[in-house]
Scaffold this motif. Structure first.
Motif, PDB file in Angstrom:
ATOM      1  N   GLY A  36       0.792  -1.222   0.000  1.00 47.36           N
ATOM      2  CA  GLY A  36       0.000   0.000   0.000  1.00 47.36           C
ATOM      3  C   GLY A  36       0.827   1.275   0.000  1.00 47.36           C
ATOM      4  O   GLY A  36       0.275   2.379  -0.074  1.00 47.36           O
ATOM      5  N   LYS A  44       4.354   1.603  -4.247  1.00 46.86           N
ATOM      6  CA  LYS A  44       5.500   1.196  -5.085  1.00 46.86           C
ATOM      7  C   LYS A  44       5.059   0.973  -6.533  1.00 46.86           C
ATOM      8  O   LYS A  44       5.708   1.428  -7.472  1.00 46.86           O
ATOM      9  CB  LYS A  44       6.138  -0.082  -4.508  1.00 46.86           C
ATOM     10  N   THR A  45       3.969   0.246  -6.691  1.00 43.30           N
ATOM     11  CA  THR A  45       3.505  -0.071  -8.042  1.00 43.30           C
ATOM     12  C   THR A  45       2.924   1.156  -8.742  1.00 43.30           C
ATOM     13  O   THR A  45       3.352   1.512  -9.843  1.00 43.30           O
ATOM     14  CB  THR A  45       2.445  -1.195  -7.979  1.00 43.30           C
ATOM     15  N   SER A  46       2.003   1.825  -8.101  1.00 43.85           N
ATOM     16  CA  SER A  46       1.287   2.913  -8.790  1.00 43.85           C
ATOM     17  C   SER A  46       2.142   4.173  -8.917  1.00 43.85           C
ATOM     18  O   SER A  46       2.186   4.799  -9.978  1.00 43.85           O
ATOM     19  CB  SER A  46      -0.028   3.208  -8.064  1.00 43.85           C
ATOM     20  N   ARG A  86      -3.656  -9.464  -1.684  1.00 44.11           N
ATOM     21  CA  ARG A  86      -2.421  -9.619  -0.902  1.00 44.11           C
ATOM     22  C   ARG A  86      -2.587 -10.774   0.095  1.00 44.11           C
ATOM     23  O   ARG A  86      -3.257 -10.628   1.121  1.00 44.11           O
ATOM     24  CB  ARG A  86      -2.087  -8.301  -0.195  1.00 44.11           C
TER      25      ARG A  86
END
Ligand SMILES: Nc1ncnc2c1ncn2[C@@H]1O[C@H](COP(=O)(O)OP(=O)(O)O)[C@@H](O)[C@H]1O
Ligand SMILES: O=C(O)C1=C[C@@H](OP(=O)(O)O)[C@@H](O)[C@H](O)C1
Ligand SMILES: [Mg+2]
Length: 218
Positions: free
Chosen positions: A44, A47-49, A150
């Motif tokens: 959350g 990191k990805t977005s 997750r």
């Protein structure tokens, strides 16, 4: 509102085995990413977005270790945990990250547990610049609570699990080169720009090492 990238980007000649990648130019200043920026932090953290946004700003490749594992296995992370267990996932994660570290410099979003591996941390320290996206428990929880993706949170009292992970992992994330606080209300764009500021500050504070972001004029 900021509408232009902070700088354009050209890959400069580096000692890496990959050829330069031409990227966006902006004004007369170009910036070269000389080694990967590796995003670490809890589930959350963004990191990805945020990593995708950052890669778009810099016009460099974006990679996500979870996505790469899923593509290789033909299974979602949740299914890999269910069918083969966490140690199997961690092996695959380490292999994928090693491969991606050797790739052309770009943004690498790791899964939240990857940085817990001491050997991986050492490899990241050698070949990349690590960035901890640091968010408070409430912020993290709001972002992950409604998603079933997750596996570590698919159990009773998931908020407590997240809290325990934050407590145990934060001291390890703190070993990253750069720490960027993810405060509620900051957009992905603002976070991406904070990361750039953090990396530049880190470069300036470590003149003995080639900068991760190399500025070129002309
Ligand atoms: N700075 C931010 N502002 C708003 N939403 C965010 C921010 N960072 C992350 N999110 C949201 O939180 C969720 C989890 O983010 P994600 O990038 O998947 O985190 P991670 O990869 O670190 O687990 C996504 O829905 C994402 O859009
Ligand atoms: O913290 C962890 O151990 C994990 C984080 C996840 O990635 P995100 O941090 O991108 O959610 C994913 O790798 C897996 O569910 C395990
Ligand atoms: Mg992610």
């Amino acid at each position: 509102m900021e509408t232009t990238p902070p700088f354009g980007l050209h890959q400069s000649p580096t000692e890496r085995k990959h050829p330069p990648v031409t990227a966006a130019t902006d004004h007369k200043v170009t910036v070269v990413l000389t080694r990967p920026l590796v995003l670490v932090g809890l589930m959350g953290a963004g990191k990805t977005s945020v990593g995708k946004r950052l890669a778009a700003i810099l016009n460099v490749p974006f990679r996500d270790s979870d996505h790469e594992i899923e593509a290789a296995a033909g299974l979602e992370v949740r299914e890999i945990f269910e069918r083969f267990g966490e140690p199997y996932f961690r092996d695959g994660e380490a292999r994928v990250i090693r491969r991606l570290l050797a790739d052309a410099p770009g943004i690498l979003a790791t899964g939240g547990g990857a940085f817990m591996s001491e050997p991986l941390r050492q490899e990241i320290a050698r070949s990349a610049c690590s960035v901890w996206l640091d968010a408070e428990l409430d912020t993290l929880w709001q972002r992950v609570k409604d998603r079933p993706t997750r596996p570590l949170l698919q159990q009773p009292e998931p908020r407590k699990v997240l809290a325990a992970l934050l407590e145990s992992r934060a001291p390890v994330y703190a070993g990253a080169d750069v720490r960027v606080r993810s405060e509620p209300g900051l957009s992905h764009e603002q976070m991406a720009r904070r990361i750039l500021e953090g990396v530049r500050a880190h470069d300036l504070a470590h003149p003995g090492r080639p900068p991760a972001l190399e500025k070129k004029t002309g």
